[in-house]
Design an enzyme around this catalytic site. Sequence first.
Site, PDB file in Angstrom:
ATOM      1  N   GLY A  30      -9.627  14.967 -15.325  1.00 64.05           N
ATOM      2  CA  GLY A  30      -9.311  14.087 -16.633  1.00 64.05           C
ATOM      3  C   GLY A  30      -7.976  13.326 -16.615  1.00 64.05           C
ATOM      4  N   ILE A  33      -3.518   8.777 -13.423  1.00 61.34           N
ATOM      5  CA  ILE A  33      -2.677   8.410 -12.461  1.00 61.34           C
ATOM      6  C   ILE A  33      -2.374   7.047 -12.490  1.00 61.34           C
ATOM      7  CG2 ILE A  33      -1.986   8.475  -9.809  1.00 61.34           C
ATOM      8  CD1 ILE A  33      -4.442   9.799  -9.380  1.00 61.34           C
ATOM      9  N   PRO A  34      -1.197   6.434 -12.677  1.00 59.38           N
ATOM     10  CA  PRO A  34      -0.594   5.210 -12.579  1.00 59.38           C
ATOM     11  C   PRO A  34      -1.378   4.378 -11.421  1.00 59.38           C
ATOM     12  CG  PRO A  34       1.131   6.364 -13.087  1.00 59.38           C
ATOM     13  CD  PRO A  34       0.196   7.654 -12.619  1.00 59.38           C
ATOM     14  N   ALA A  35      -2.051   3.261 -11.699  1.00 65.61           N
ATOM     15  CA  ALA A  35      -2.526   2.488 -10.430  1.00 65.61           C
ATOM     16  C   ALA A  35      -1.825   2.098  -9.511  1.00 65.61           C
ATOM     17  CB  ALA A  35      -3.564   1.578 -11.098  1.00 65.61           C
ATOM     18  N   GLY A  37       1.988   3.210  -7.107  1.00 65.67           N
ATOM     19  CA  GLY A  37       2.992   4.188  -7.050  1.00 65.67           C
ATOM     20  C   GLY A  37       3.820   3.445  -5.990  1.00 65.67           C
ATOM     21  N   ASP A  67       5.238   8.558  -4.400  1.00 66.26           N
ATOM     22  CA  ASP A  67       4.543   9.135  -3.179  1.00 66.26           C
ATOM     23  C   ASP A  67       5.793   9.786  -2.216  1.00 66.26           C
ATOM     24  OD1 ASP A  67       1.833   9.397  -1.592  1.00 66.26           O
ATOM     25  OD2 ASP A  67       3.409   8.624  -0.170  1.00 66.26           O
ATOM     26  N   LYS A 100       3.861  16.095   0.118  1.00 59.79           N
ATOM     27  CA  LYS A 100       2.672  16.605   1.297  1.00 59.79           C
ATOM     28  C   LYS A 100       2.989  17.650   2.326  1.00 59.79           C
ATOM     29  CE  LYS A 100       1.689  11.597   1.452  1.00 59.79           C
ATOM     30  NZ  LYS A 100       2.999  10.821   1.529  1.00 59.79           N
TER      31      LYS A 100
HETATM   32  N1  LIG Z   1      -0.474   9.653   4.217  1.00 61.06           N
HETATM   33  C1  LIG Z   1      -0.046   9.264   5.116  1.00 61.06           C
HETATM   34  O1  LIG Z   1      -0.100   9.500   6.344  1.00 61.06           O
HETATM   35  C2  LIG Z   1       1.052   7.750   4.938  1.00 61.06           C
HETATM   36  C3  LIG Z   1       1.257   7.024   6.204  1.00 61.06           C
HETATM   37  C4  LIG Z   1       2.020   5.967   6.013  1.00 61.06           C
HETATM   38  C5  LIG Z   1       2.602   5.683   4.706  1.00 61.06           C
HETATM   39  N2  LIG Z   1       2.380   6.409   3.879  1.00 61.06           N
HETATM   40  C6  LIG Z   1       2.804   6.077   2.447  1.00 61.06           C
HETATM   41  O2  LIG Z   1       2.736   4.850   1.927  1.00 61.06           O
HETATM   42  C7  LIG Z   1       3.965   4.020   1.731  1.00 61.06           C
HETATM   43  C8  LIG Z   1       3.757   2.580   1.801  1.00 61.06           C
HETATM   44  O3  LIG Z   1       3.359   2.180   3.524  1.00 61.06           O
HETATM   45  P1  LIG Z   1       4.402   1.465   4.230  1.00 61.06           P
HETATM   46  O4  LIG Z   1       5.778   1.797   3.914  1.00 61.06           O
HETATM   47  O5  LIG Z   1       3.878   1.929   5.730  1.00 61.06           O
HETATM   48  O6  LIG Z   1       3.884   0.149   4.140  1.00 61.06           O
HETATM   49  P2  LIG Z   1       3.779  -1.067   3.263  1.00 61.06           P
HETATM   50  O7  LIG Z   1       3.870  -0.398   1.582  1.00 61.06           O
HETATM   51  O8  LIG Z   1       2.565  -1.824   3.461  1.00 61.06           O
HETATM   52  O9  LIG Z   1       5.008  -2.035   3.542  1.00 61.06           O
HETATM   53  C9  LIG Z   1       6.371  -2.037   3.255  1.00 61.06           C
HETATM   54  C10 LIG Z   1       7.075  -3.023   3.510  1.00 61.06           C
HETATM   55  O10 LIG Z   1       6.695  -4.271   2.838  1.00 61.06           O
HETATM   56  C11 LIG Z   1       7.941  -4.846   2.207  1.00 61.06           C
HETATM   57  N3  LIG Z   1       7.367  -5.324   1.109  1.00 61.06           N
HETATM   58  C12 LIG Z   1       6.858  -4.467  -0.070  1.00 61.06           C
HETATM   59  N4  LIG Z   1       6.568  -5.276  -0.973  1.00 61.06           N
HETATM   60  C13 LIG Z   1       7.005  -6.674  -0.809  1.00 61.06           C
HETATM   61  C14 LIG Z   1       6.922  -7.645  -1.679  1.00 61.06           C
HETATM   62  N5  LIG Z   1       6.496  -7.711  -2.773  1.00 61.06           N
HETATM   63  N6  LIG Z   1       7.410  -8.765  -0.617  1.00 61.06           N
HETATM   64  C15 LIG Z   1       7.807  -8.781   0.211  1.00 61.06           C
HETATM   65  N7  LIG Z   1       7.830  -7.479   1.169  1.00 61.06           N
HETATM   66  C16 LIG Z   1       7.380  -6.701   0.709  1.00 61.06           C
HETATM   67  C17 LIG Z   1       8.891  -3.900   2.114  1.00 61.06           C
HETATM   68  O11 LIG Z   1       9.997  -4.394   2.323  1.00 61.06           O
HETATM   69  P3  LIG Z   1      11.304  -4.447   1.412  1.00 61.06           P
HETATM   70  O12 LIG Z   1      11.844  -2.885   1.441  1.00 61.06           O
HETATM   71  O13 LIG Z   1      12.319  -5.166   2.090  1.00 61.06           O
HETATM   72  O14 LIG Z   1      10.565  -5.048   0.030  1.00 61.06           O
HETATM   73  C18 LIG Z   1       8.436  -3.023   3.431  1.00 61.06           C
HETATM   74  O15 LIG Z   1       9.197  -3.332   4.559  1.00 61.06           O
HETATM   75  C19 LIG Z   1       5.110   4.768   2.560  1.00 61.06           C
HETATM   76  O16 LIG Z   1       6.331   4.488   1.970  1.00 61.06           O
HETATM   77  C20 LIG Z   1       4.440   6.252   2.106  1.00 61.06           C
HETATM   78  O17 LIG Z   1       5.052   6.601   1.041  1.00 61.06           O
HETATM   79  C21 LIG Z   1       1.686   7.504   3.739  1.00 61.06           C
END
Ligand SMILES: NC(=O)c1ccc[n+]([C@@H]2O[C@H](COP(=O)([O-])OP(=O)(O)OC[C@H]3O[C@@H](n4cnc5c(N)ncnc54)[C@H](OP(=O)(O)O)[C@@H]3O)[C@@H](O)[C@H]2O)c1
Length: 349
Positions: A30, A33-35, A37, A67, A100
């Site tokens: 219940g 979570i904001p849709a 993050g 996150d 995590k």
């Molecule tokens: N559970 C896991 O194993 C796991 C694995 C990977 C990632 N994660 C989590 O997921 C998060 C997101 O994944 P990610 O960092 O791999 O990749 P992502 O969010 O798909 O991509 C981030 C990149 O996209 C750019 N970006 C974001 N919004 C933008 C926009 N509106 N316009 C232009 N460029 C944009 C950002 O650049 P700028 O900074 O220049 O905007 C950044 O370089 C991570 O930070 C982490 O918290 C979890």
Amino acid sequence: MTALASTQLFSYAPDGVDPKKVPHKTTYTGAKIPAIGLGTFGSDRIAGEQIAAAVVGAASVGYRHFDCAAVYGNEQLIGNSLRNIVEGGVPREELWITSKLWNDKHAEEDVIPAFEKSLQDLRLDYLDLYLIHWPFPNYHAPGCDVTSRSPDAKPYIHENFMKTWRKLEELLAMGLVRHIGTSNMTIPKLRLLLRDARTKPACNEMELHPHFQQPELLQFVLENGIVPIGFSPVGSPARPDRDRTVSDTVDIEDPVIVKIAERLNVHPAVICIKWAVQRGQIPIPFSINRRNYLSNLRAVTTDPLTEQEMDAIARIDRNCRLIKGDVFLWKENQTWEDLWDLKGEITTP
Ligand SMILES: NC(=O)c1ccc[n+]([C@@H]2O[C@H](COP(=O)([O-])OP(=O)(O)OC[C@H]3O[C@@H](n4cnc5c(N)ncnc54)[C@H](OP(=O)(O)O)[C@@H]3O)[C@@H](O)[C@H]2O)c1
């Protein structure tokens, strides 16, 4: 406290989004979570101070969901940001903070101390969600390359995973965390966990973007009342070199995504975010750039994509996993596919 984190003070930005207008998902308990993050993994390139500043900036424009993870190496700095946000007037209950457990802390005696370290670093007295980051207890050094392997690496051993899960259940019972969950799981592994858990996962964090839609896993998770959180929602354009191969495709260059972005006069990344929320997963885009994190948040409170656009994006799935996990392999002559149970069964030693 670093100078940058301490000077980045929270204030309500006049051009921000009212957090009450941001849609949310509801867990089976219940909780809401904001849709969307904010991700906080700087891909080994971006300084923790910049990310901590973005956390405050993102809260100022209306983000309430962050996150985090111990392995991102920045929870202490983000803790200062969270303190600023709460002291700036955002009630703690409005925030959704995830962290995590890293792979080298799966042993029963390590789980609670690792959790307590994150909790202390984040300067909180409870977390909303604690995930087991990967189902393998395999350490790799920060910043390592794709060929890096731990000599102690092991395959998925369900009995051991359950010992780790029991400690997460203990954290729940202690009132230190409100929800527990999984990350980087497959259907066969989740089936076993659902069979044996006393408390089932509230959320599963998984890679999800238009070129990697994982329809079967998404459906499985939804059918089991688990909230899907989608990482790398923009296709992780700045991911580390160890997570790049020549066959990877680029979501934000896909003609279908680009065409919709042109219609709405936004960056293609924004379309990936709109699509994610509309499809039913919670994207956690990373950005340290105010313009970008604000447009990502606005994306989820403005007009939805049309049905035709949603259908068109459904058809561009390339099954292109980006975060393949090679560094977690446990023996020679394996390929990353061995981590993901592609034959429908858990890959055994
Ligand atoms: N559970 C896991 O194993 C796991 C694995 C990977 C990632 N994660 C989590 O997921 C998060 C997101 O994944 P990610 O960092 O791999 O990749 P992502 O969010 O798909 O991509 C981030 C990149 O996209 C750019 N970006 C974001 N919004 C933008 C926009 N509106 N316009 C232009 N460029 C944009 C950002 O650049 P700028 O900074 O220049 O905007 C950044 O370089 C991570 O930070 C982490 O918290 C979890």
